[in-house]
Design a protein around this motif. Sequence first.
Motif, PDB file in Angstrom:
ATOM      1  N   LEU A 106      -3.704 -83.623  34.015  1.00 24.17           N
ATOM      2  CA  LEU A 106      -4.091 -82.258  33.646  1.00 24.17           C
ATOM      3  C   LEU A 106      -3.408 -81.259  34.576  1.00 24.17           C
ATOM      4  CD1 LEU A 106      -7.951 -82.837  33.379  1.00 24.17           C
ATOM      5  CD2 LEU A 106      -6.272 -82.889  31.527  1.00 24.17           C
TER       6      LEU A 106
ATOM      7  N   SER B  35      -3.456 -77.011  35.452  1.00 18.62           N
ATOM      8  CA  SER B  35      -4.213 -75.783  35.202  1.00 18.62           C
ATOM      9  C   SER B  35      -3.546 -74.628  35.915  1.00 18.62           C
ATOM     10  CB  SER B  35      -5.638 -75.927  35.745  1.00 18.62           C
ATOM     11  OG  SER B  35      -6.198 -77.143  35.298  1.00 18.62           O
TER      12      SER B  35
ATOM     13  N   LYS C 150      -1.529 -82.532  30.097  1.00 20.57           N
ATOM     14  CA  LYS C 150      -2.326 -81.643  29.244  1.00 20.57           C
ATOM     15  C   LYS C 150      -2.587 -80.332  29.992  1.00 20.57           C
ATOM     16  CE  LYS C 150      -5.040 -84.942  26.553  1.00 20.57           C
ATOM     17  NZ  LYS C 150      -4.580 -86.269  27.013  1.00 20.57           N
TER      18      LYS C 150
ATOM     19  N   ARG D  38      -4.892 -77.269  30.808  1.00 23.84           N
ATOM     20  CA  ARG D  38      -6.313 -76.901  30.723  1.00 23.84           C
ATOM     21  C   ARG D  38      -6.557 -75.732  31.668  1.00 23.84           C
ATOM     22  NH1 ARG D  38      -6.178 -79.743  26.993  1.00 23.84           N
ATOM     23  NH2 ARG D  38      -7.458 -81.525  26.424  1.00 23.84           N
ATOM     24  N   TYR D  39      -6.983 -74.591  31.154  1.00 24.27           N
ATOM     25  CA  TYR D  39      -7.246 -73.445  32.033  1.00 24.27           C
ATOM     26  C   TYR D  39      -8.416 -72.647  31.505  1.00 24.27           C
ATOM     27  CZ  TYR D  39      -6.307 -69.613  35.272  1.00 24.27           C
ATOM     28  OH  TYR D  39      -6.409 -68.685  36.279  1.00 24.27           O
ATOM     29  N   ILE D  40      -9.532 -72.718  32.248  1.00 23.00           N
ATOM     30  CA  ILE D  40     -10.756 -72.045  31.834  1.00 23.00           C
ATOM     31  C   ILE D  40     -10.782 -70.603  32.336  1.00 23.00           C
ATOM     32  CG2 ILE D  40     -13.266 -72.045  32.113  1.00 23.00           C
ATOM     33  CD1 ILE D  40     -13.073 -75.142  32.324  1.00 23.00           C
TER      34      ILE D  40
ATOM     35  N   ASP E 209     -12.508 -75.213  36.490  1.00 21.61           N
ATOM     36  CA  ASP E 209     -11.190 -75.854  36.442  1.00 21.61           C
ATOM     37  C   ASP E 209     -11.067 -76.907  37.541  1.00 21.61           C
ATOM     38  OD1 ASP E 209      -9.592 -74.737  34.268  1.00 21.61           O
ATOM     39  OD2 ASP E 209      -9.797 -72.822  35.309  1.00 21.61           O
TER      40      ASP E 209
ATOM     41  N   ARG F  34     -13.424 -80.140  36.821  1.00 21.06           N
ATOM     42  CA  ARG F  34     -12.843 -81.037  35.820  1.00 21.06           C
ATOM     43  C   ARG F  34     -11.690 -81.834  36.418  1.00 21.06           C
ATOM     44  NH1 ARG F  34     -10.424 -77.404  32.776  1.00 21.06           N
ATOM     45  NH2 ARG F  34      -8.818 -77.674  34.338  1.00 21.06           N
ATOM     46  N   ASN F  35     -10.796 -81.149  37.124  1.00 23.83           N
ATOM     47  CA  ASN F  35      -9.632 -81.845  37.683  1.00 23.83           C
ATOM     48  C   ASN F  35     -10.036 -82.831  38.775  1.00 23.83           C
ATOM     49  OD1 ASN F  35      -8.236 -80.232  35.957  1.00 23.83           O
ATOM     50  ND2 ASN F  35      -7.092 -79.109  37.511  1.00 23.83           N
TER      51      ASN F  35
ATOM     52  N   LYS G 116     -11.348 -85.879  36.812  1.00 19.82           N
ATOM     53  CA  LYS G 116     -10.408 -86.548  35.904  1.00 19.82           C
ATOM     54  C   LYS G 116      -9.034 -86.776  36.498  1.00 19.82           C
ATOM     55  CE  LYS G 116     -12.708 -85.617  31.733  1.00 19.82           C
ATOM     56  NZ  LYS G 116     -12.711 -86.231  30.473  1.00 19.82           N
TER      57      LYS G 116
ATOM     58  N   TYR H 249      -4.572 -77.799  40.018  1.00 21.11           N
ATOM     59  CA  TYR H 249      -4.856 -76.391  39.744  1.00 21.11           C
ATOM     60  C   TYR H 249      -3.899 -75.571  40.593  1.00 21.11           C
ATOM     61  CZ  TYR H 249      -7.221 -71.896  39.584  1.00 21.11           C
ATOM     62  OH  TYR H 249      -7.500 -70.571  39.400  1.00 21.11           O
TER      63      TYR H 249
END
Length: 336
Positions: free
Chosen positions: A209, A211, A243, A245-247, A253, A256-257, A260, A264
Motif C-alpha cells: 500500500l 499513501s 495499491k 490508499r489515501y484517507i 492512513d 491501516r498501513n 497491513k 505513508y
Amino acid sequence: MKEYLGMTLNEFIIRRQSDFKYATGELSRLLSHIGVAAKIVNREVNKAGLVDILGDYGTVNTQGEAQQKLDVYADAQFMQALRASGEVCGIASEEEDNIVTWDNVLSKDGKYIVCIDPLDGSSNIDVNVSIGTIFSIYRRISERGHKAEEKDFLQEGIKQVAGGYVIYGSSTMMVYTTGRGVNGFTLDPSIGEFCLSHPDIRTPESGTLYSVNEGYYKRFDQGIKDYIKYAQEIDKQTNRPYKARYIGSLVADFHRNLLKGGIYIYPRTESAPEGKLRLLYEANPLAFIVEQAGGMAVNGGDRILDLKPNDLHQRTPLIIGSTNMVNKVVEFLENE
Ligand code: AHG
Ligand code: MN
Ligand code: MN
C-alpha cells in the motif's frame, strides 16, 4: 502476550508495570486518564450527526486552519483529563498557541508533559470518515515543583516515554507504546472498556500500500515523483503495482498501513519546504510506534526521532511505514 488478550487497558497497564518495572505508577495513571478522555471524545464523535457539534467553530488555530467544533471539544476534554490526572505539568496542543501549564501544587509537581493532536483528520469529521487523536509523553527536564517550561517540550522524539493514538473508526481503538513493543486495544462499547485485541503489533517489512496525496504530485521533489512511478510499475516479484490508499486522516492512513504493511508519505514541496505535518504531536509519536513495530520513519534524510525540535508547532516532511519501502524512497531521494 497472547495470554493478555481481552484484558482491559487498565488491567494491562498495571500488569505490564509489575512485569517489566519500566513504567512508574504515575505513567500508568496518565495512560489510563488518556483512555478515559478518549472514551468521552468517542462518545461525542459517535453522535456527531445528531447534535450540534459538526462544522466550523468560527476560529482559526495557531496554524491558520479553521477549527472544527469537535477539534475544540476534544482539546478541552483532553486538557481537563490530563490536568485532573495530576501526573502532567504541561501540555502542547495543536489547538493552543503556547504551552498550557497550571498554577496548582499537584500539576507543578507533575513528572510528565504531553504533546497532543486532539482531533486528527478534522476535514473528515463532517463526512463520517475515520478520525483520531495522537499523543506523545515525555519526562520533564525542568525541575519538579515549578510550572513546565518550553524546553520540556522541545526534546528529541527518541526521549519519548510513550507515544500513541486513538482511532475513531468502524471500531474505536487505542494503540500505544512505552518502548516495549506496540499494543492495540479495541473499545468494547457494551462494557465501555478498551480491551487488548492487537497484542505486540509488528508491521510487515514490505507492504503493497502507498499513501500520498497525489493531487500535489507536480509540487513534489523528483525523488518522490520517481518513487510514485516505481510504485505504479508492474513487477510480480515485488507485488507491484502497489495499491494507492489515501484517507486524509493521518491516524487512519497510518493505522491501516501499520497493520497491513505500506508507506505513508507527506513530503516537502517547494511552497511548503517543511511539509504539513507537525513534528511534536503527529510525526514523533507515530515514528516511535512504527519503530517499535519494526518499521521506519524519516523526514527524507534523517530519522524523525533524532530531530531536535526548535518550535512547538514545527512541521516536518514524513515518510513512514514498512522498512523496505521507506528505504526505497530514501534511495530515490538520494539519487534524484
Ligand atoms: P489535522 O486535522 O490534525 O489538522 O490533520 C490533518 C492532516 C492529517 O491528518 C492528514 O493526513 C493530512 O492533514 C491531509 O492533508 P492533505 O489534505 O494536504 O492531503
Ligand atoms: Mn493532525
Ligand atoms: Mn488536529
